[in-house]
Design a protein around this motif. Structure first.
Motif, short mmCIF file in Angstrom:
data_model
loop_
_atom_site.label_atom_id
_atom_site.label_comp_id
_atom_site.label_asym_id
_atom_site.label_seq_id
_atom_site.Cartn_x
_atom_site.Cartn_y
_atom_site.Cartn_z
N LEU A 139 -19.23 -58.35 56.82
CA LEU A 139 -19.64 -57.58 55.64
C LEU A 139 -19.36 -58.37 54.36
O LEU A 139 -20.15 -58.37 53.42
CB LEU A 139 -18.90 -56.24 55.59
CG LEU A 139 -19.41 -55.20 56.59
CD1 LEU A 139 -18.44 -54.04 56.68
CD2 LEU A 139 -20.79 -54.72 56.20
N HIS A 140 -18.24 -59.04 54.39
CA HIS A 140 -17.87 -59.83 53.22
C HIS A 140 -18.87 -60.96 52.98
O HIS A 140 -19.26 -61.23 51.84
CB HIS A 140 -16.47 -60.40 53.42
CG HIS A 140 -15.95 -61.11 52.22
ND1 HIS A 140 -15.71 -60.48 51.04
CD2 HIS A 140 -15.64 -62.41 52.02
CE1 HIS A 140 -15.27 -61.35 50.15
NE2 HIS A 140 -15.22 -62.53 50.72
N LEU A 141 -19.29 -61.57 54.06
CA LEU A 141 -20.29 -62.63 53.95
C LEU A 141 -21.58 -62.09 53.34
O LEU A 141 -22.14 -62.68 52.42
CB LEU A 141 -20.55 -63.23 55.34
CG LEU A 141 -21.73 -64.19 55.45
CD1 LEU A 141 -21.48 -65.45 54.63
CD2 LEU A 141 -21.99 -64.56 56.91
N LEU A 142 -22.03 -60.95 53.85
CA LEU A 142 -23.26 -60.36 53.32
C LEU A 142 -23.12 -60.08 51.84
O LEU A 142 -24.03 -60.33 51.05
CB LEU A 142 -23.58 -59.06 54.06
CG LEU A 142 -24.20 -59.19 55.43
CD1 LEU A 142 -24.44 -57.82 56.03
CD2 LEU A 142 -25.50 -59.96 55.35
N GLN A 143 -21.97 -59.56 51.51
CA GLN A 143 -21.74 -59.21 50.12
C GLN A 143 -21.72 -60.46 49.24
O GLN A 143 -22.24 -60.44 48.12
CB GLN A 143 -20.41 -58.49 50.03
CG GLN A 143 -20.22 -57.79 48.74
CD GLN A 143 -18.88 -57.11 48.70
OE1 GLN A 143 -18.02 -57.39 49.53
NE2 GLN A 143 -18.70 -56.23 47.76
N SER A 144 -21.13 -61.51 49.76
CA SER A 144 -21.06 -62.74 48.97
C SER A 144 -22.45 -63.30 48.70
O SER A 144 -22.71 -63.83 47.65
CB SER A 144 -20.26 -63.81 49.71
OG SER A 144 -19.07 -63.28 50.18
N VAL A 145 -23.32 -63.16 49.69
CA VAL A 145 -24.63 -63.77 49.55
C VAL A 145 -25.61 -62.83 48.85
O VAL A 145 -26.43 -63.25 48.05
CB VAL A 145 -25.18 -64.19 50.92
CG1 VAL A 145 -26.53 -64.87 50.77
CG2 VAL A 145 -24.21 -65.13 51.61
N ARG A 193 -12.41 -54.61 52.53
CA ARG A 193 -12.01 -54.35 51.15
C ARG A 193 -10.96 -55.36 50.70
O ARG A 193 -10.98 -55.85 49.57
CB ARG A 193 -11.46 -52.94 51.05
CG ARG A 193 -11.26 -52.46 49.62
CD ARG A 193 -10.79 -51.03 49.59
NE ARG A 193 -9.57 -50.84 50.36
CZ ARG A 193 -8.37 -51.22 49.95
NH1 ARG A 193 -8.23 -51.82 48.81
NH2 ARG A 193 -7.31 -51.03 50.71
N GLU A 194 -10.06 -55.69 51.61
CA GLU A 194 -9.03 -56.65 51.24
C GLU A 194 -9.61 -58.02 51.00
O GLU A 194 -9.19 -58.73 50.09
CB GLU A 194 -7.97 -56.71 52.34
CG GLU A 194 -7.14 -55.46 52.35
CD GLU A 194 -5.98 -55.59 53.29
OE1 GLU A 194 -5.57 -56.73 53.58
OE2 GLU A 194 -5.50 -54.55 53.76
N GLN A 195 -10.58 -58.37 51.81
CA GLN A 195 -11.21 -59.68 51.60
C GLN A 195 -11.97 -59.70 50.29
O GLN A 195 -12.06 -60.73 49.63
CB GLN A 195 -12.15 -60.00 52.76
CG GLN A 195 -11.42 -60.24 54.05
CD GLN A 195 -12.36 -60.61 55.18
OE1 GLN A 195 -13.28 -61.38 55.02
NE2 GLN A 195 -12.12 -60.05 56.34
N MET A 196 -12.51 -58.55 49.92
CA MET A 196 -13.23 -58.46 48.66
C MET A 196 -12.32 -58.75 47.50
O MET A 196 -12.66 -59.46 46.57
CB MET A 196 -13.76 -57.04 48.48
CG MET A 196 -15.08 -56.81 49.09
SD MET A 196 -15.73 -55.25 48.54
CE MET A 196 -14.84 -54.10 49.52
N GLU A 197 -11.13 -58.16 47.57
CA GLU A 197 -10.20 -58.35 46.48
C GLU A 197 -9.78 -59.79 46.39
O GLU A 197 -9.45 -60.30 45.33
CB GLU A 197 -8.95 -57.49 46.71
CG GLU A 197 -9.22 -56.06 46.40
CD GLU A 197 -8.14 -55.18 46.97
OE1 GLU A 197 -7.07 -55.70 47.32
OE2 GLU A 197 -8.39 -53.98 47.09
N SER A 240 -15.68 -66.84 51.42
CA SER A 240 -16.15 -66.49 50.09
C SER A 240 -15.95 -67.63 49.10
O SER A 240 -16.73 -67.80 48.18
CB SER A 240 -15.41 -65.26 49.59
OG SER A 240 -14.07 -65.60 49.37
N SER A 241 -14.92 -68.40 49.33
CA SER A 241 -14.65 -69.47 48.39
C SER A 241 -15.79 -70.49 48.37
O SER A 241 -15.97 -71.22 47.41
CB SER A 241 -13.33 -70.15 48.75
OG SER A 241 -13.39 -70.60 50.07
#
Lengths: 483, 669
Positions: free
Chosen positions: B232-238, B260-264, A104-105
């Motif tokens: 999922l985090h990747l998708l969300q980031s993009v 969820r933790e990665q989101m935070e 994410s970073s």
């Protein structure tokens, strides 16, 4: 609901860490953390009320709400994650340190610049962090206190691939706490890492004992040992757990890696004494006897020069083939041998308790392949008490016909078996399919179906025997046609 | 604009006449959607062209996000990692990474970054003479051991090289420990290539991790949980954040938690999300659906030819030449795109119609003057030729499949399968399966049917289990003892156990009466305990339509069409129900039978206000943990059309009955 300011929390935690990171105060620090944990576990609900940005009901309806766009959030270090997952009604906040080098970073620059950042740029930034992960942290973080971290903080650092140290977890209690924290993270990678540490730093009996009550960790450990090929230890573990059947199967599995058939046979023999379930013990016994027999057959057939071997040279060795394949082989090459020989179909049938149905199917396939229709016939012949022979089959005769046809049986043979089919409809369709004219004609006659007979006549060659037969029947005034 | 509606033989037809296409487009997007649900639309534009829009475009389907971005991200990161080892180097690639790699980078790109030679990882001694070796691998202990041996033998031979391992999608501690134990830690640099998601098509994203299934569900190893969260985090980031998450399954819950933790952790900007809802589902919630024979075109092609990473290799029997052709199967293939979701029985008709149209288009050439011909060649010919090529390929594939599927065996097996789903004539089914085993026909097929039998009947009667197992071992090898142990562990092929309460009762009874009676009682009890969850679920969710009803496969009325109208896939039905109810309320009984672990979570903050009727709200991401089949994707596409929404499937891998069962075989070293 009120939302706690994450910054406040963070500041509070961090400043506290800062105050207690002198080496000589190690113990005090961890004790403090310890008591904090205890307190937290006591007043869990209230705590959640305070920092509830993840208050969620698993049962369906949302209780609170999650803030998903938290920036640079470091929520409380406290965690309810020690609770088992299925029981949670509310997911408590789980802590995260500042971002490491998660993907994410990479996207930070994105919305600022509007466009997509060049990758080498973002990566070079990341890589700095990879090689010097501590440089970018707040001062308190930068100190060398990885060895002072609580079990929970340690596993979290491990999850993020940051520097950590397991050396300080020396008491059994600490080790187990570490393991439980890893399990609470759901991260198999971290669980494995902790297990590897416990494996080297705990006596195996103690480790086994503790794993007994920790199912998730246990399964990870078993899988790890499997992957590492630590068969011996695995067997010991399963034995200690009382999972004897699993242990037996695990040992049995080793035979797959043994190439040499003699050694494989000996190994299987040694498996016979393993504590299999009753059924499996029989199967393993079969396996051993089968291979033993195959080795004997193979040795003699390899140099066999009988007529059948010349006419139909063997394409492959019989070693390690399934029982039914072996039976087929013996029906093909060793048919008619007396029951006393190892290679005779009768002996194989008896030794491996092969059902009549299965035997007939296999023998039929083999004899039909050789086009020995006499043998095929005798498979089904039974004599009644008056001495008449009658054909009987444990499998439907339509299946028999199928198999015969697949082996290119001549029409005369097919016809005989089509005739034996009980069900008129099936018989008729088979007869049509395989062009058994006589049967078709007779069946239509018996059904008194004039129309079909006329239709069928059209398909026949003029002046052929069948054609004339149809003519004859159609002109027979004694039949009362139904149409 | 002129609209005319009529009904004919139960079909709802809608004719739209307009002066030009833009007017039509407008009509399709106005607030009160035209056409109505279930209508077939014919558009007649002034020039006289009739556009048959079938039922597909009945509502303005929301635009899907552009997933090619994910490929670019992965490629750029790989390039960066390769640059970390400057100079010429040989690259060793894990066999199962080759196809995914092919989809995002080609040899030229690798060569541009000083990759000299490419090798497949084969766990054998290597021949490379390069003094820099780079390994692109999945984090597997076996592979790392092989690399360690390689380094050690180089050391022993006094050879100096540089080594780099790039783990994808992440590295594991267990692998690094191997490096340490083998004494090569430090000689090798390691890196991670976070290549989480490979877009296989406009609406299919894959983690390309087939081992996820076995590791997670059979071995109970959670190593891939955080990978799922990472994806999922990747998708969300993009593509922006989600407003609502639903899920069912133990793994689904864990993946959600790690996500969820990665989101935070990361900093996400509140941007306009490109899809809003996510549904997570564990494969073990529904094993029945992937074990059914696929009869929708795409699924059937997968079952017979095996689609690999969105591409299939058609052999000489399809191409009617002496060579095989590799074809990409996705929405870019115009012919395939129209038939992929169709029941196989419709495909032939469609293709022959298409062939006729093609002929007509070619025939246009006759009587053209030079100018027209020029235009024809410039504008149309290339397209026609392309279509021609594709058409003949798919016709060839159809023929080949027909040949295989019209065999007696297949019909009989399909009948057995339908009977099992319906719970009808189970004895006959068992006899049929038994015969299949006795004749040593396909080992996987036999196993598939045994599992279906066990899953639909909630386990086999003890005597059936023992006899079928014994016959199976006789026919396919005693090694399969291990396979049976796995299947039992997973719960897909089990012996019926009398319930716990019954056992207690038995022991009480046992004290009172002699052993023989107890035996009889046990029999009686076990038949009582035979209450099957699938039957109850099927009844509760109406998964199996009443037999006797005619099902017109050309005009599917529900998702059951993907199984010839015999069964609505449980997985997809759950998704439909939860979306309809916006949660699990009212499905308590169902979730209880599925062993719970269901959840529904709403994101807080302003995103709830933003929950207007934007396109994003009608795009739903469904994540299958442990794999999903093409049939399920077809069912979801159908559901999307029905409901005016679009589904994006994110799966750990594409699966099928054969892949699923092969992952559980243990009859080889």
């Amino acid at each position: 609901m009120t939302r706690a300011k994450p910054e406040d929390d963070e500041y509070w935690n961090r400043s506290k860490l800062k105050a207690f990171t002198f080496d000589d105060e190690d113990d005090e620090f961890s004790r403090l953390k310890e008591s904090k944990r205890t307190v937290n576990s006591l007043v869990m609900d209230d705590d959640d009320e305070e920092d509830d940005f993840e208050k969620v009901s698993w049962s369906g309806e949302p209780v609170g709400s999650i803030s998903w766009s938290v920036k640079e959030t470091a929520s409380s270090n406290r965690s309810g994650s020690e609770q088992g997952f299925p029981k949670i009604d509310t997911t408590s906040s789980l802590s995260k340190q500042g971002s490491g080098y998660s993907l994410s970073s990479l996207f930070r620059a994105k919305s600022k610049s509007g466009g997509f950042p060049s990758f080498s740029e973002s990566f070079s930034e990341t890589s700095i962090r990879t090689y010097a992960p501590e440089l970018r942290k707040p001062k308190s973080d930068r100190k060398n206190f990885v060895s002072d971290l609580s079990p929970e903080e340690t596993v979290r650092r491990m999850q993020k691939g940051r520097a950590y140290s397991l050396e300080k977890f020396r008491s059994l209690q600490d080790k187990l706490l570490l393991l439980d924290e890893a399990v609470a993270l759901y991260d198999g990678n971290v669980i494995a890492a902790v297990l590897i540490y416990l494996k080297t730093s705990l006596n195996k009996e103690i480790l086994f004992r503790e794993l007994m009550s920790r199912d998730v960790a246990l399964r990870h450990y078993v899988h790890y040992l499997k992957e590492m090929g630590e068969q011996k230890l695995l067997v010991e573990l399963l034995k200690a757990l009382g999972r004897t059947e699993d242990m037996a199967l695990m040992q049995y599995k080793e035979h797959l890696g043994i190439k040499d058939e003699g050694r494989r046979r000996d190994f299987l023999k040694s498996c016979l004494s393993l504590p299999f379930s009753q059924d499996d013990a029989t199967h393993v016994q079969d396996h051993y006897e089968l291979l033993e027999r195959q080795i004997i057959i193979e040795a003699s057939d390899k140099k066999a020069d009988g007529e059948i071997f010349k006419k139909f040279p063997r394409k492959a060795s019989i070693l390690n083939m399934p029982i039914i394949t072996t039976l087929y082989y013996s029906c093909f090459y060793h048919y008619g041998e007396s029951e006393g020989t190892y290679s005779s179909p009768a002996n194989i049938r008896k030794t491996f308790r092969i059902s009549e149905k299965q035997y007939i199917l296999t023998a039929l396939g083999a004899r039909a392949k050789l086009k020995l229709w006499f043998d095929v016939d005798s498979l089904f012949n039974t004599k009644n008490w008056l001495g008449y022979t009658k054909k009987k089959s444990p499998i439907g005769f339509h299946k028999v016909v199928d198999i015969l046809h697949k082996n290119n049986a001549p029409i005369s043979v097919l016809q005989e078996y089509v005739n034996l089919i009980d069900d008129t409809e099936v018989k008729l369709s088979m007869a049509l399919k395989y062009k058994c004219h006589d049967i078709v004609i007779n069946t239509y006659r018996d059904l008194k179906d004039r129309q079909q007979l006329v239709v069928y006549r059209a398909k026949l060659e003029r002046d052929s025997v069948e054609y004339r037969k149809v003519q004859e029947i159609l002109s027979n005034g004694q039949i009362r046609w139904k149409n | 604009m002129f609209v005319c509606r009529m009904k004919e033989n139960g079909r709802k037809l809608c004719f739209v006449r307009a002066s030009n296409m833009s007017v039509v487009k407008q009509a399709l997007t106005i607030a009160k959607p035209l056409p109505e649900k279930g209508e077939e639309v014919y558009i007649v534009v002034k020039s006289g062209i009739v556009l048959h829009m079938a039922q597909t475009e009945r509502r303005d389907a929301p635009e899907l996000p552009d997933f090619s971005l994910l490929k670019r991200i992965a490629r750029d990161q790989l390039i960066f990692l390769l640059e970390q080892l400057p100079g010429r180097k040989d690259l060793f690639i894990d066999a199962d990474l080759m196809s995914p790699l092919d989809r995002i980078a080609n040899v030229t790109i690798l060569k541009q970054h000083e990759v000299d030679k490419l090798y497949k990882v084969e766990l054998k001694p290597i021949v490379s003479i390069s003094d820099q070796l780079c390994f692109l691998i999945r984090p597997r202990i076996q592979t790392v051991k092989w690399i360690s041996d390689l380094v050690n033998s180089d050391k022993a031979a006094g050879r100096f090289r540089k080594y780099k391992i790039i783990f994808t999608p992440q590295k594991f501690y267990a692998c690094e420990t191997v490096l340490e134990e083998q004494g090569v830690y430090g000689y090798i640099t390691t890196d991670e290539w976070n290549f989480y998601i490979l877009p296989l098509d406009d609406d299919i994203l894959s983690l390309e991790l087939p081992e996820f299934f076995r590791d997670n569900f059979l071995e109970g190893d959670q190593r891939w949980v955080s990978t799922g969260g990472g994806a999922l985090h990747l998708l969300q980031s993009v593509y922006g954040s989600f407003s609502k998450v639903y899920g069912i399954g133990r793994c689904a819950k864990m993946v959600y938690e790690t996500w969820r933790e990665q989101m935070e952790d990361g900093d996400l900007r509140t941007k306009q999300p490109e899809f809003a809802k996510v549904f997570l589902i564990d494969r073990d919630v529904d094993f029945i659906t992937p074990l059914c024979s696929q009869v929708v075109y795409e699924g059937l092609v997968d079952d017979i030819f095996r689609i690999k990473c969105g591409s299939v290799e058609f052999g000489p029997d399809v191409t009617s030449s002496d060579k095989s052709i590799k074809v990409m199967l996705n929405s870019q293939d115009k012919v395939f795109n129209e038939i992929r979701n169709e029941h196989f029985s419709n495909v032939f008709g469609f293709l022959s119609q298409k062939a006729k149209n093609l002929q007509t288009a070619y025939d246009k050439r006759r009587g053209m003057d030079i100018q027209q011909m020029k235009a024809f060649v410039a504008d149309e010919l290339k397209g026609l030729k392309q279509e021609h090529r594709l058409l003949s390929l798919h016709i060839g594939a159809c023929e080949s499949m027909m040949k295989k599927k019209t065999k007696q065996d297949f019909q009989e097996l399909l009948k057995t399968e339908h009977s099992l789903l319906e719970g009808f004539e189970i004895r006959e089914c068992i006899t049929c399966i038994e015969e299949h085993i006795n004749r040593q026909v396909s080992m996987i097929e036999s196993l598939r049917l045994l599992c279906l039998l066990s899953l639909t009947e909630n386990g086999l009667l003890s005597k059936d289990y023992r006899s079928l197992k014994a016959q199976y071992l006789q026919s396919y090898g005693i090694d399969h003892l291990l396979t049976f142990a796995n299947l039992r562990q997973l719960g897909v092929l089990v012996e019926q156990q009398p319930g716990e309460t019954l056992t207690v009762m038995e022991s009480k009874v046992g004290k009172l009466v002699n052993d023989k009676t107890v035996g009889k009682l046990t029999d009686a009890f076990s038949s009582l305990a035979k209450k099957s969850n699938f039957r109850a679920l099927s009844k509760r969710l109406a998964l199996v339509p009443k037999s006797g009803d005619e099902y017109d496969l050309r005009v599917p009325r529900d998702m059951a069409y993907i199984f010839s109208g015999a069964y609505i896939p449980l997985s997809c039905k759950l998704i439909e129900q939860v979306l309809e109810r916006d949660g699990w309320t009212g499905l308590e009984e169902v979730t209880r039978m599925l062993n719970g672990h269901e959840f529904a979570v709403t994101a807080g903050g302003n995103s709830s206000e933003a929950r207007t009727k934007t396109d994003a709200q009608r795009i739903i991401l469904v994540m299958f943990l442990g794999g999903c089949t093409y049939s399920e994707i077809s069912a979801l596409r159908f559901l999307g059309k029905e409901r005016g929404c679009r589904f994006i499937v994110l799966t750990t891998a594409i699966t099928s009955s054969a892949r699923l069962l092969e992952a559980l075989l243990d009859n080889h070293a």
